[in-house]
Design an enzyme around this catalytic site. Sequence first.
Site, PDB file in Angstrom:
ATOM      1  N   ASP A 175       6.831  -8.051  -3.613  1.00 43.42           N
ATOM      2  CA  ASP A 175       7.176  -9.234  -3.459  1.00 43.42           C
ATOM      3  C   ASP A 175       8.493  -9.409  -3.569  1.00 43.42           C
ATOM      4  OD1 ASP A 175       4.555  -9.783  -3.309  1.00 43.42           O
ATOM      5  OD2 ASP A 175       4.209 -10.520  -5.318  1.00 43.42           O
ATOM      6  N   GLU A 181      -0.468  -1.686  -8.794  1.00 43.13           N
ATOM      7  CA  GLU A 181       0.414  -0.819  -9.770  1.00 43.13           C
ATOM      8  C   GLU A 181      -0.297  -0.972 -11.162  1.00 43.13           C
ATOM      9  OE1 GLU A 181       2.105  -4.807  -9.491  1.00 43.13           O
ATOM     10  OE2 GLU A 181       1.689  -3.319  -7.793  1.00 43.13           O
ATOM     11  N   ASP A 216      -4.016  -5.586  -3.680  1.00 38.46           N
ATOM     12  CA  ASP A 216      -2.803  -6.213  -4.165  1.00 38.46           C
ATOM     13  C   ASP A 216      -2.678  -5.764  -5.764  1.00 38.46           C
ATOM     14  OD1 ASP A 216      -0.443  -7.844  -4.472  1.00 38.46           O
ATOM     15  OD2 ASP A 216      -1.299  -9.545  -3.458  1.00 38.46           O
TER      16      ASP A 216
END
Length: 793
Positions: free
Chosen positions: A473, A403, A400
Site C-alpha cells: 500500500d 506478511e 492480502d
Amino acid sequence: MNRIFTSLLILFAFFSVGSAQSYIKTDLGIKTSINKIAYEIQFFSPSIARVVKWPEESCFNKESLSVTRKPQHTNLNVSINGENLILKSDELIVHLNTKSGTVSFETTSGQPLLKEKQAGAEFTAFNDAGNATYNISQSFALEKHEAIYGLGILQNGKMIQRDLEVHMIQNNTQDFIPFFQSNKGYGLFWDNYSPTIFSDNQEQTTFSSEVGDGIDYYFMYGENADGVVAQMRELTGQVPMFPLWTYGYWQSRERYKSQDETVGVVKKYRELGVPLDGIIQDWRYWGNNYLWNAMEFLNEEFYDPQKMVNNVHNLNAHMIISIWNSFGPETKPYRELDSIDALMDFKTWPESGSFKWPPNPDYPSGVRVYDAYNPEARDIYWKYLNKGIFSLGIDGFWIDSSEPDHFDPKPSDFDNQTYLGSFRKVRNAYPLMTVGGVYKHQREVTSDKRVFILTRSVFAGQQRYGANTWSGDVVASWDALRKQISGGLNLTLCGVPHYNSDIGGFFLWDYQNPLQNADYRELYARWVQFGTFCPMMRSHGADAPREIYQFGKKGEPVYDAIEKYINLRYSLLPYIYSTSWDVTANQSSMMRPLVMDFPSDKKALNIDDQYMFGKSILVCPVTKSMYNKDGQADFSTIKKRKLYLPSGTKWIDFWTGETVEGGQTIAKETPIDIMPLYVKAGSVIPIGPDVQYAEEKPWNNLEIRVYKGADGEFTLYEDENDNYNYEKGLYSTIKFIWDDSENTLIISDRKGRFPGMLTDREFKIVMISGKNNLDSEHIIPVKYSGRRTSMNL
C-alpha cells in the site's frame, strides 16, 4: 557387530595430513570441528554448496521451508593444502581454513568469489520462548567496488544494495528475502526465517538473525545474473505458467461496494471499447468486521454471488477476490481453527469491530491471524475457501496482508507458538506458507484451471506457487513510482519473476481532489505506462476511483494516453506469453535489470529507472512531472527524458523506428502519451490483434516485427492458455531466426502440438531499420503450415 563395523567405517573416514584438522568425508561433502564449532559443507550440485555451522555442545537438524531441491551426488575432490581443506567440484571450489574456520569460494580457474570474515561467525545463547537456541551472525568480505543485488522488495530506490542496513521483518510495503547476488556471478541465500538484519559497510557484509540453532547458508555460482537466478530456482523451485488472461489489463479499487457496482465496471469498459481481462473484488463482501474474512458473501449488497461471477464471465472477463490470513470471531473458520489452537494472538487489522476511523478500542474486532505453518490449519483454510469462494467459479485469489499485518509489535508477540516453533523463529516465511497452502490445495482439486494468486508479501521459494507479488500500500508520489522500479528489479534478481504495483499508488494522501489534480493525473498516466511493462498490469488504490473513465473521455490527453497503453499491452500479449514460457522452461526473467543483459557495461550496473522487459524491449519510465504548471495541465511544450542506451548493441526507437548506437546518454521527447521504449537490434517481436480481452481472437494473423542491425531469434509459444496440460508436453513452439548479414528470416518447423492448435496461419512480416513508421507497404505476408520457411528480405 553392525555397530562395530559402522564405527570402523567412521574411523577410516577420518583423514589427517600433517597438522591439519581431521574431518569426515560424507556422500555430499565433509564434516569437521574447528574451535568448538561443528562444520558441515554439502554440495547440492556442482554449482551449489551449503555451509552449516553450530556449537559443538548442541545439535543441528533442520528441514528447510524454502529449499526443495534434494542434494545430488556430486563428484568431489577433497584435499588438504597446508591449513586449507579444499573441496572441488566441476564448477566450484570451496576452501575451509582449519585454523580460523573461515570458508571461501572460488571458480575452478582460481578466481576468488567470496570469503567469510575471520571470526565472522557468532553464536550468542538465546532463550526463544523457553527453547534454548542462539542469536546467529555471519560476516563476509566483499570487494570494495563489487555490486550486489536482491534482498527482496525494498522501498529504498537503490539498485545496488551496498552501504546500507536493512531490518528484515516482513511488512506491508517491503518484502524481505535474505538473498543477494553479485555482479561476479555468485549468489548467497541465508536460510533463516527469523527477524534478520542485513548490513553492509566498508568492513564487512553481515546477516544477523534473532533465532537459529545454527548458521545455514547456500552459495551458488551461476557465472552471470541469469545463471544465479537459475541456480536459485533449482534450489527453491521452478515457476509454473500463469493463464494468458492474467497478462491482460486488471481493474480494481478499494473497494467495489456491491455486486452491481463490480459488474457495472466491466460493462462500462465493454461499452467504451477499452480492453479488460479482469476485475478484482476487494474486502468486506463478507459483512462486518466480526465476520472478517468469513469466506462467504454475507454482505447484503452481494445478494447473489453466483450471478455476479456468471455475469463477469459472460462479459468475457475474469474475477479474483480478496482473502486474508486472519478471521473474525463470529466466523466458522475462526471457530474451527481455534478448536485446534491454530490462531495467534497479536494486534492485526482490523483493530476495531467498527468501520469508523480511527479504530475504537472499546470495541475490539477480535480478529486473529491463523497459523499457516500448521498443515491441518491450511486444510481448514482451504476447506472454507473452496466451499464459499472457489466453488463459485472465482478465477484467482488476492491474498492480502500475507506478511501478515502485525501492529505495535511487542517481544511477547513473537512468543506465540506455531506448528513449527515460536512465531519469532519462522516469522519471515509466513507468506511462503500461506500462499503455498492455497496453491497446493487448488492443484489437488483441479488441473483445468491454473493457480493465480496475487499477494502482498513474498519469501524465498514463493515463485513455485503461482503467485504474483505486489509492492503493498504505497503512498502515491513521483518518488514512490521510481522506487517501485528498483524494488521489482531486485525481487527479480532473487529468482522471483512476477511483480506488480498498485498503478497510481494506493494512498493519495498528498493529493486533494486527485482526479482533478493535474499532477496526480499525470502521475497516474505515467504509472499506467510503467505497469504496461510489468508481469501484471493492475490499477488499484484508495481515496479515489481509478477506472479509465475517471480520467476524462476519449479525445482528452490523459484518457487517450491511458487507453493507448492498455491497447499496447494487448498487442504485446504474444511476446509477453512467450516470455512467460521462457521463464518457466528456461529459468529466464520478465523484468530484467540491466546487469542481466549488459554485465560488462559499468554505466548500466546501477541504473534504477530502466530495465529490459523480456530480452528485447528497453523500458524507460518517466518518473518526474513535466506537464503540471501552477496546478493546471500544460501540454503546449514537449519535454524530454534523459536515458542511457547500453553499449554493445544498436537500439531502435519503438515509436519511430530510428536506429541509435548504444553506449550513450540521449534525450528522448516524452509527450504525455510517450514513454521511451527501445528495441534491441536483432529482435523479433510478435504483435497480436486488436482485442477487447486476451482470448477474443486467435493468433492466426500475427504481425512479426524484425528489428534489423544484428542477428537474433525469438520463440513463439502457444498452448491452451489455462490448464496444466503444458506440463504433459501439450504446447507448441515456433522459432524465428534472423540472419542480419544475409537479410534472411527463417521460420523453423513447428515443434509440439496441443488441442485447438492453429495448423495453418499467416504471418505478416515487418522489417524495421532506420526511419520506419510501420506503414502497410512494409508488410510481407507469409503463409505458414508448420513447415520450415526461409525468406530473403
